[in-house]
Design a protein around this motif. Sequence first.
Motif, PDB file in Angstrom:
ATOM      1  N   LYS A  33      17.084  -3.043   6.232  1.00 24.62           N
ATOM      2  CA  LYS A  33      16.184  -2.118   6.930  1.00 24.62           C
ATOM      3  C   LYS A  33      15.864  -2.611   8.347  1.00 24.62           C
ATOM      4  O   LYS A  33      15.578  -3.784   8.563  1.00 24.62           O
ATOM      5  CB  LYS A  33      14.862  -1.990   6.160  1.00 24.62           C
ATOM      6  CG  LYS A  33      15.009  -1.493   4.734  1.00 24.62           C
ATOM      7  CD  LYS A  33      15.136   0.026   4.682  1.00 24.62           C
ATOM      8  CE  LYS A  33      15.397   0.511   3.257  1.00 24.62           C
ATOM      9  NZ  LYS A  33      16.829   0.843   3.010  1.00 24.62           N
ATOM     10  N   VAL A  34      15.876  -1.675   9.268  1.00 25.98           N
ATOM     11  CA  VAL A  34      15.500  -1.932  10.659  1.00 25.98           C
ATOM     12  C   VAL A  34      14.330  -1.009  10.969  1.00 25.98           C
ATOM     13  O   VAL A  34      14.509   0.200  11.139  1.00 25.98           O
ATOM     14  CB  VAL A  34      16.692  -1.659  11.603  1.00 25.98           C
ATOM     15  CG1 VAL A  34      16.334  -1.996  13.049  1.00 25.98           C
ATOM     16  CG2 VAL A  34      17.926  -2.447  11.157  1.00 25.98           C
ATOM     17  N   GLU A  35      13.120  -1.576  10.979  1.00 27.16           N
ATOM     18  CA  GLU A  35      11.914  -0.744  11.128  1.00 27.16           C
ATOM     19  C   GLU A  35      11.106  -1.222  12.337  1.00 27.16           C
ATOM     20  O   GLU A  35      10.099  -1.912  12.215  1.00 27.16           O
ATOM     21  CB  GLU A  35      11.089  -0.823   9.838  1.00 27.16           C
ATOM     22  CG  GLU A  35      11.823  -0.158   8.668  1.00 27.16           C
ATOM     23  CD  GLU A  35      11.235  -0.473   7.295  1.00 27.16           C
ATOM     24  OE1 GLU A  35      10.542  -1.490   7.149  1.00 27.16           O
ATOM     25  OE2 GLU A  35      11.500   0.312   6.367  1.00 27.16           O
ATOM     26  N   PRO A  36      11.592  -0.865  13.515  1.00 25.08           N
ATOM     27  CA  PRO A  36      10.979  -1.394  14.747  1.00 25.08           C
ATOM     28  C   PRO A  36       9.697  -0.659  15.132  1.00 25.08           C
ATOM     29  O   PRO A  36       9.480   0.487  14.712  1.00 25.08           O
ATOM     30  CB  PRO A  36      12.061  -1.159  15.800  1.00 25.08           C
ATOM     31  CG  PRO A  36      12.864  -0.003  15.284  1.00 25.08           C
ATOM     32  CD  PRO A  36      12.716   0.036  13.792  1.00 25.08           C
ATOM     33  N   LEU A  37       8.878  -1.331  15.930  1.00 28.91           N
ATOM     34  CA  LEU A  37       7.751  -0.663  16.590  1.00 28.91           C
ATOM     35  C   LEU A  37       8.276   0.423  17.511  1.00 28.91           C
ATOM     36  O   LEU A  37       7.704   1.505  17.619  1.00 28.91           O
ATOM     37  CB  LEU A  37       6.975  -1.677  17.459  1.00 28.91           C
ATOM     38  CG  LEU A  37       6.118  -2.724  16.780  1.00 28.91           C
ATOM     39  CD1 LEU A  37       5.539  -3.662  17.839  1.00 28.91           C
ATOM     40  CD2 LEU A  37       5.000  -2.045  15.979  1.00 28.91           C
ATOM     41  N   ALA A  38       9.360   0.081  18.205  1.00 25.87           N
ATOM     42  CA  ALA A  38       9.942   1.008  19.173  1.00 25.87           C
ATOM     43  C   ALA A  38      11.399   0.638  19.410  1.00 25.87           C
ATOM     44  O   ALA A  38      11.778  -0.522  19.278  1.00 25.87           O
ATOM     45  CB  ALA A  38       9.180   0.927  20.496  1.00 25.87           C
ATOM     46  N   VAL A  39      12.193   1.650  19.719  1.00 21.90           N
ATOM     47  CA  VAL A  39      13.570   1.413  20.158  1.00 21.90           C
ATOM     48  C   VAL A  39      13.619   1.676  21.662  1.00 21.90           C
ATOM     49  O   VAL A  39      13.125   2.720  22.125  1.00 21.90           O
ATOM     50  CB  VAL A  39      14.564   2.359  19.440  1.00 21.90           C
ATOM     51  CG1 VAL A  39      15.998   2.003  19.819  1.00 21.90           C
ATOM     52  CG2 VAL A  39      14.373   2.303  17.936  1.00 21.90           C
ATOM     53  N   VAL A  40      14.152   0.742  22.412  1.00 18.97           N
ATOM     54  CA  VAL A  40      14.217   0.889  23.873  1.00 18.97           C
ATOM     55  C   VAL A  40      15.680   0.921  24.291  1.00 18.97           C
ATOM     56  O   VAL A  40      16.511   0.234  23.703  1.00 18.97           O
ATOM     57  CB  VAL A  40      13.494  -0.282  24.574  1.00 18.97           C
ATOM     58  CG1 VAL A  40      13.259   0.039  26.039  1.00 18.97           C
ATOM     59  CG2 VAL A  40      12.174  -0.563  23.893  1.00 18.97           C
ATOM     60  N   TYR A  41      15.971   1.721  25.317  1.00 17.24           N
ATOM     61  CA  TYR A  41      17.355   1.930  25.746  1.00 17.24           C
ATOM     62  C   TYR A  41      17.526   1.504  27.206  1.00 17.24           C
ATOM     63  O   TYR A  41      17.409   2.332  28.105  1.00 17.24           O
ATOM     64  CB  TYR A  41      17.732   3.403  25.599  1.00 17.24           C
ATOM     65  CG  TYR A  41      17.549   3.943  24.204  1.00 17.24           C
ATOM     66  CD1 TYR A  41      18.619   3.995  23.311  1.00 17.24           C
ATOM     67  CD2 TYR A  41      16.291   4.399  23.759  1.00 17.24           C
ATOM     68  CE1 TYR A  41      18.450   4.490  22.019  1.00 17.24           C
ATOM     69  CE2 TYR A  41      16.120   4.884  22.466  1.00 17.24           C
ATOM     70  CZ  TYR A  41      17.198   4.929  21.605  1.00 17.24           C
ATOM     71  OH  TYR A  41      17.026   5.408  20.328  1.00 17.24           O
ATOM     72  N   PRO A  42      17.777   0.208  27.451  1.00 17.51           N
ATOM     73  CA  PRO A  42      17.911  -0.234  28.843  1.00 17.51           C
ATOM     74  C   PRO A  42      19.153   0.379  29.505  1.00 17.51           C
ATOM     75  O   PRO A  42      20.153   0.617  28.821  1.00 17.51           O
ATOM     76  CB  PRO A  42      18.053  -1.750  28.718  1.00 17.51           C
ATOM     77  CG  PRO A  42      18.611  -1.969  27.354  1.00 17.51           C
ATOM     78  CD  PRO A  42      18.015  -0.895  26.499  1.00 17.51           C
TER      79      PRO A  42
END
Lengths: 446, 446
Positions: free
Chosen positions: A23-32
């Motif tokens: 599982k990958v349950e991030p606070l946020a996904v960011v796209y640099p």
Amino acid sequence: MDDLEKLGLEVSKETREDFVNFKVEPLAVVYPKNEDDVIKIVNYARLKGIPIVPWGAGTSLTGAVACQGCILIDMKYMSNIIEINDVDWYVRVQPGVNLEYLNKKLMERNFFLPPDPASFFLCSVGGAVSNSSGGMRGVRYGTFRDWVLALRVVLPTGEAVRIGEPFRKNRAGYDLVHLFTGSEGTLGIITEIWLRITPLPKENLTAIIAFVPDLKSTAGIIQDMRRGGVLPEISEYIDNEVVKALNSALDARLKESEGGLLLLRLQSEDAEAMKEILKKWGADFTVLSREEWERMYSLRAQSALALKAISKEMYVEDIVVPVSKLAEAIERINELEAKYKVKMPVIAHIGDGNLHPNILVRDKEVADVIFEEVGKIAIELGGSVSGEHGIGVQKAGLMGEQLKLHNGLKVLEIMRDIKRLIDPNGIMNPGKYVELAYERARASNP
Amino acid sequence: MDDLEKLGLEVSKETREDFVNFKVEPLAVVYPKNEDDVIKIVNYARLKGIPIVPWGAGTSLTGAVACQGCILIDMKYMSNIIEINDVDWYVRVQPGVNLEYLNKKLMERNFFLPPDPASFFLCSVGGAVSNSSGGMRGVRYGTFRDWVLALRVVLPTGEAVRIGEPFRKNRAGYDLVHLFTGSEGTLGIITEIWLRITPLPKENLTAIIAFVPDLKSTAGIIQDMRRGGVLPEISEYIDNEVVKALNSALDARLKESEGGLLLLRLQSEDAEAMKEILKKWGADFTVLSREEWERMYSLRAQSALALKAISKEMYVEDIVVPVSKLAEAIERINELEAKYKVKMPVIAHIGDGNLHPNILVRDKEVADVIFEEVGKIAIELGGSVSGEHGIGVQKAGLMGEQLKLHNGLKVLEIMRDIKRLIDPNGIMNPGKYVELAYERARASNP
């Protein structure tokens, strides 16, 4: 999340899974979109003490990108081929570029990047470098670590640096390129990669398919091949259960034989010696045409998918044993099958002792126990718990055992200390790989 | 000294010099017979705070074994071949074994260890590993770092550990094998080495000698060779001054030509393409018989000795430039010759951009200035101040400049910190290489 958007970054909120359902349950996904964006994210995470995890294409098999409450850095916008240099023999890329696409572009110029992990059509180059991935050509050409010349990296402290030089012969300083290659995102965020490329081979190659009478012969053939000084381009193995799966799932119409099937491609100078070895061990073999070879290479590449099609649950192992211990390794895997009444069809880069027993069992707990037992076979035979899939969280305990027994706990401690040195705030993909392996090994007896 | 003898160790008191006259003036020379002896010495030095320096055969060219007041550890008694494994394709040796002897033993079994530094007949394998040495076969086979599988090391803290595993495919942990290879004796004392071996090649090779009309053509030929996807086994260059030296010192009777002489050996599949390139650039070339090739290979190997025979003082440089910058590099070396009115005949592993300009000047101070200027050419052209000779004390300043400019001071700091981490008491060959490079770079402007 608002903070990150205020920094001018594209952000989303979502959960993901890797290739084997970690599982990958991030606070946020960011796209640099560039290195400056990456620096912004790292500095933000550092000040807030939030873990960051880089994401290429999510093809990890070990939980190396699993996270809860991290900032996930999705590199999909940083996927350009910056330069193909056919004089200096490198390609300079951003980490998000797809490996198959990259090799297509290189082949148009008569060059290639040899390592061919089974996920080559899906994976990102940044992921393959972070994992130091292997593949079928490994026996001759090595794995990704043999092809990385230099990296641009945003360190966990926020500095952007270059590691290495974009050419092969360089003795200026300790070799940090190999330290960062295969570091599974624990030492920094890769923003650019210089990879060595090489001309497409012009030599004559002979491709052979061999049906082997029994398991002992399989090991014997490979050992005789090595003893005879034959270095193949490819030497792959699938056992008879895998052959059956290919026949049933893909209508492959391959002959069955107790010892399974060897796929060999070698320099034509070596073909006669190889045929003699195959005869000696009673293998039934055929030289393949170009078209037949392509079909077999493709079937081999689809072997794991075929197995998955006939079974609901599958746990892919990835161990290495010295080639001299192949017979014992296969025998002990068979003993485990009997002990647990479970099938474990073997797919192998057999020429370099890299075996993938596939544990077909629905009960996760039983699978975990068998998974550990297979790893222990590798350790006991003087091998390694991973040849090309890496460690992540899944294999940290086994890696700890291996290093403690083969190398000394002190070596694990040095690895953990290097991690701390480069990531003093502990924000880069923390709590996995060398950190977790050290913790497990220290806690275990003896 | 008495203390060391009381520990049961063989001890002598003497001074030495390395290959280029750096002074080695130890408190004592100690001759360990096994790993336990090495541990005793390290623990003694650690408690007393005395620097220790390992000594193989003294063929260092950079002051890497220079010392005053150290304990010199001479590995001459630890020189056994422990095991040649023709199935797992490794050789396990003690560090003091001679490289030529090792390869002779391997060749009797139809295997070899490709890197062939010019000092192969003198050097110890431990020294070649510590220096990650190169040689003529580097363009195809890489340098020592591409062949080290695993090491046993007595760390500066006194623990004996193994780094790595004795097979190629291993993903268990950070890659410390490459960190220790080429660490120039600054991270520990190597007591055993597992090196990868490979079968002697069976392919057809074509050897060519080419006399090149001018310097521009030399670079053009090599660049076209690479652009054309020709990967040679060997591609060596000596300029016309070196040809003259061979003719005068060794009666070689080689033809002179303004652009110097190329020695190429390549797969026969590539021979026609190579000949076309040589024609295009107006080179006068001949295909060599096996015997003629052996003679030329041997003359090439003796080039530096021939130069030394015609000049009293000689300083051997070792820079790398990207192959695409070869013409500029040679031009700028010529400009330096004019500026300082000094001859700098060039010997080169030209296929991978590794140049050895040989500074023929008696005045040490002038030589030092030119030496630095040659290094700066490499840095400015995006190259490296060392391809295969290493850093030692001689090139620490240049290495500092290179890393500061190409990589970032932070990278040097990480190297220095890794040194401190592994050698907290600062006793292993201290004050050289990465430590000295960091100090110099930090002190310099900008």
